[in-house]
Design an enzyme around this catalytic site. Structure first.
Site, PDB file in Angstrom:
ATOM      1  N   LYS A  88       0.436  -0.239  -3.648  1.00  0.00           N
ATOM      2  CA  LYS A  88       1.395   0.779  -4.097  1.00  0.00           C
ATOM      3  C   LYS A  88       2.152   0.262  -5.314  1.00  0.00           C
ATOM      4  O   LYS A  88       2.501  -0.920  -5.361  1.00  0.00           O
ATOM      5  CB  LYS A  88       2.351   1.089  -2.943  1.00  0.00           C
ATOM      6  CG  LYS A  88       3.326   2.217  -3.209  1.00  0.00           C
ATOM      7  CD  LYS A  88       4.204   2.464  -1.990  1.00  0.00           C
ATOM      8  CE  LYS A  88       5.204   3.565  -2.214  1.00  0.00           C
ATOM      9  NZ  LYS A  88       6.033   3.816  -1.014  1.00  0.00           N
TER      10      LYS A  88
ATOM     11  N   SER B  43       5.997   8.563   0.487  1.00  0.00           N
ATOM     12  CA  SER B  43       5.744   8.292  -0.909  1.00  0.00           C
ATOM     13  C   SER B  43       4.475   7.459  -1.163  1.00  0.00           C
ATOM     14  O   SER B  43       3.979   7.450  -2.276  1.00  0.00           O
ATOM     15  CB  SER B  43       6.945   7.552  -1.510  1.00  0.00           C
ATOM     16  OG  SER B  43       7.121   6.309  -0.860  1.00  0.00           O
TER      17      SER B  43
ATOM     18  N   SER C 239       7.554   6.738   4.599  1.00  0.00           N
ATOM     19  CA  SER C 239       6.641   6.746   3.451  1.00  0.00           C
ATOM     20  C   SER C 239       5.274   6.101   3.658  1.00  0.00           C
ATOM     21  O   SER C 239       4.419   6.185   2.780  1.00  0.00           O
ATOM     22  CB  SER C 239       7.315   6.089   2.247  1.00  0.00           C
ATOM     23  OG  SER C 239       8.207   6.979   1.648  1.00  0.00           O
TER      24      SER C 239
END
Lengths: 483, 97
Positions: A79, A154, A178
């Site tokens: 990420k 996210s 997330s």
């Protein structure tokens, strides 16, 4: 080399059995990403040079007869909020579009020691703020199961990359859901560890009392392998703790069968989407068939979680993101716009941060401002205590873990909630309380959802006691092997 | 109404963010909606409840003053990471008018 459903476990067997080399694996993944990812937009940047050098070093070790571990050569996606030295990492934000990391995050350092291979950075909501990846300052990511829908957020790029077989596994971060929500939307496994299980050193801080790095994988078994590699005390993160994780790996299915799982009544309320309800019923039925005992419990302050979170989190955000002032990490504004120091701050943040980030900074600034602190922030921290106590009481009543939905609906349409921030926030109702209490949460798919089948994935959440990842991983593994 | 337009201006000033007048209106509306929602916490009886102060229950943590627990970065790399520089100096515009 077949990338479909390629797990860490299968990759390791293939590599050891000389079915492919790490170099071949790297090349195959990169060519597949270049061909396929146009459809999904999971990746922001590929780290080909790094991956290739990592692959060659693994191949050399294997050729030289050196013993390598289960993660050697394993392709991983990262990420865009976790630092890899000398690579551009932007938090999916315009403000850091040229920022090069000066050091490795501890999780990256650990995985480099395991000889893993990093394919590249995946998209996310800007600085991990969002639940759909639509708040990325760079691009939108689409759900591989239905490209008109969001992958969740996210950590949406990481979840989509795993679901689309464009990586073997991925790292994500979870502050209020997330990792778990995108895992549920994309039909993969997502583990948010206990606060303190995994070092946050080198993770771009969003809300420091809630952030945790975790993993997105194709199986619970893989989550166990990855979690073990990244968990542990780190001198660079004073909140990290050492625990004995040995029985995470040697999980005894018989012991899992002896666990009692709580069903919190506040999580099974009206307003739950029919598909989610059906999915949870299926999961519950399968667990019961396996001999797991269930017990009704109550977590009375559940509905207050969202309000509590959307005061505490923005407060921490407004403090953490103040550092991105145009002086230190990057400067994106033109010199001729600058007359005094204050101009840099204001213009840099005005131009560099996206709408959601600005909204949260403003909200956080308000709740911490003079005259409002006690009414908002201090009260929220007290309600947070009540939420923690709810869990303690429920666990004390003889429950080892809890089974809940992850999200009230399956993946929603791109754009569906984009204009209404409050509606987007309310969706986090089932993942937020776990985060506020610092507990571990596992999101696992109810069944095997194939990309292309048209069916939207549904996940269930297992919440565990602090530093008892082995319970939820064990239950998840038991479930996974029973199908 | 919890906030007025001038409050939003003041917050933007505190947060050091430049916002346009169109955004000011949208922000006011969004913040108002969120703050109206979180008002539900007011009604919760929290008398005698001690607030949570962070994610961990650990107390003060100290670490040894050892070489192996610091990240060592060559000065040149640190300078390179700075957006504006002149030789070995880091540049910022003047602070006072």
């Amino acid at each position: 080399m077949d990338l479909k459903n390629l797990t860490i476990k299968k990759f390791h067997e293939g590599l050891m059995g000389k079915k492919f080399s790490a170099k071949e694996a790297a090349e195959t993944f990169f060519s597949s990403i270049k061909k396929e990812d146009e459809k999904y937009g999971a990746y922001l940047r590929l780290t080909e040079e790094l991956a290739l050098s990592q692959a060659l070093s693994v191949d050399k070790k294997i050729d030289g007869g050196e013993k390598v571990g289960a993660l050697a050569g394993v392709p991983l996606a990262v990420k865009d909020v976790i630092l890899i030295k000398d690579e551009i990492v932007s938090g999916a934000s315009k403000i850091l579009s040229e920022y090069k990391a000066g050091y490795d995050a501890t999780v990256i350092k650990n995985l480099k020691e395991e000889n893993s291979m990093f394919l590249g950075y995946t998209n996310c909501d800007e600085f991990a703020m969002g639940a759909s990846t639509e708040n990325s300052g760079i691009q939108i990511t689409k759900n591989p199961h239905d490209t008109s829908r969001v992958p969740g957020g996210s950590s949406g790029g990481s979840a989509a990359a795993v679901a689309a077989d464009l990586t073997v596994a991925a790292l994500g971060s979870d502050t209020g859901g997330s990792i778990r929500e995108p895992a549920s939307f994309c039909g993969v496994v997502g583990l948010k560890p206990t606060y303190g299980s995994v070092s946050r050193f080198g993770l771009m801080a969003m809300a420091s009392s809630l952030d945790q790095i975790g993993c997105l994988t194709k199986t619970v078994e893989d989550a166990v392998i990855l979690f073990q590699a990244i968990a542990g005390r780190d001198e660079f993160d004073a909140t990290s703790e050492e625990h004995d994780w040995s029985d995470v790996m040697d999980f005894d299915a018989e012991r899992a069968k002896g666990l009692t799982v709580g069903l919190p009544e506040e999580y099974f309320v009206e307003g739950l989407d029919a598909q989610v309800e059906k999915g949870l019923d299926e999961a519950l039925g399968r667990f019961k068939k396996l001999g797991i005992k269930f017990k009704k419990v109550s977590l009375p302050h559940t509905s207050l979680g969202v309000s509590c979170y959307y005061i505490i989190m923005p407060a921490e955000v407004s403090s953490n993101l103040a550092r991105l002032d145009g002086i230190r990490y990057s400067r994106i504004i033109k010199d001729d716009a600058i007359e005094a120091l204050l101009d840099i701050y204001k213009k840099q943040k005005g131009e560099g941060f996206g709408e959601e980030v600005r909204r949260r900074i403003m909200l956080g600034t308000f709740v911490l401002s003079h005259g409002y602190y006690d009414a908002y922030y201090a009260q929220a921290q007290k309600v947070r205590r009540l939420i923690c106590r709810d869990f303690e009481k429920a666990f004390d009543s003889g429950v080892d873990a809890m089974l809940t939905p992850v999200y009230p609906t399956p993946a929603f349409k791109i754009g569906e909630k984009a204009s209404d921030p409050l509606e987007m926030y309310l969706g986090d109702i089932f993942t937020i309380p776990t985060s506020l209490a610092g507990l571990p949460g596992l999101s696992a798919p109810v069944k095997d959802y194939k990309v292309g089948s048209g069916e939207l994935p549904i996940g269930f959440q297992l919440i565990g006691k602090k530093f008892r990842e082995q319970d939820i991983l064990g239950l998840g593994r038991l479930y996974e092997t029973s199908s | 109404m919890i906030l007025k337009e001038k409050d939003v201006e003041h917050l933007a000033e505190l947060a050091r963010i430049e916002i346009s007048s169109a955004e000011k209106k949208k922000l006011l509306q969004d913040l108002e909606e969120i703050l109206e929602h979180v008002k539900e916490l007011e009604k919760v009886n929290t008398e005698g409840v001690d607030p949570v102060t962070g994610g961990t229950a650990k107390k003060n943590e100290y670490r040894g003053d050892d070489e192996d627990v610091c990240v060592s970065t060559p000065p040149k790399e640190l300078q390179d990471a700075f957006p504006d520089k002149d030789g070995g100096h880091l540049k910022v515009p003047h602070v006072f008018d």
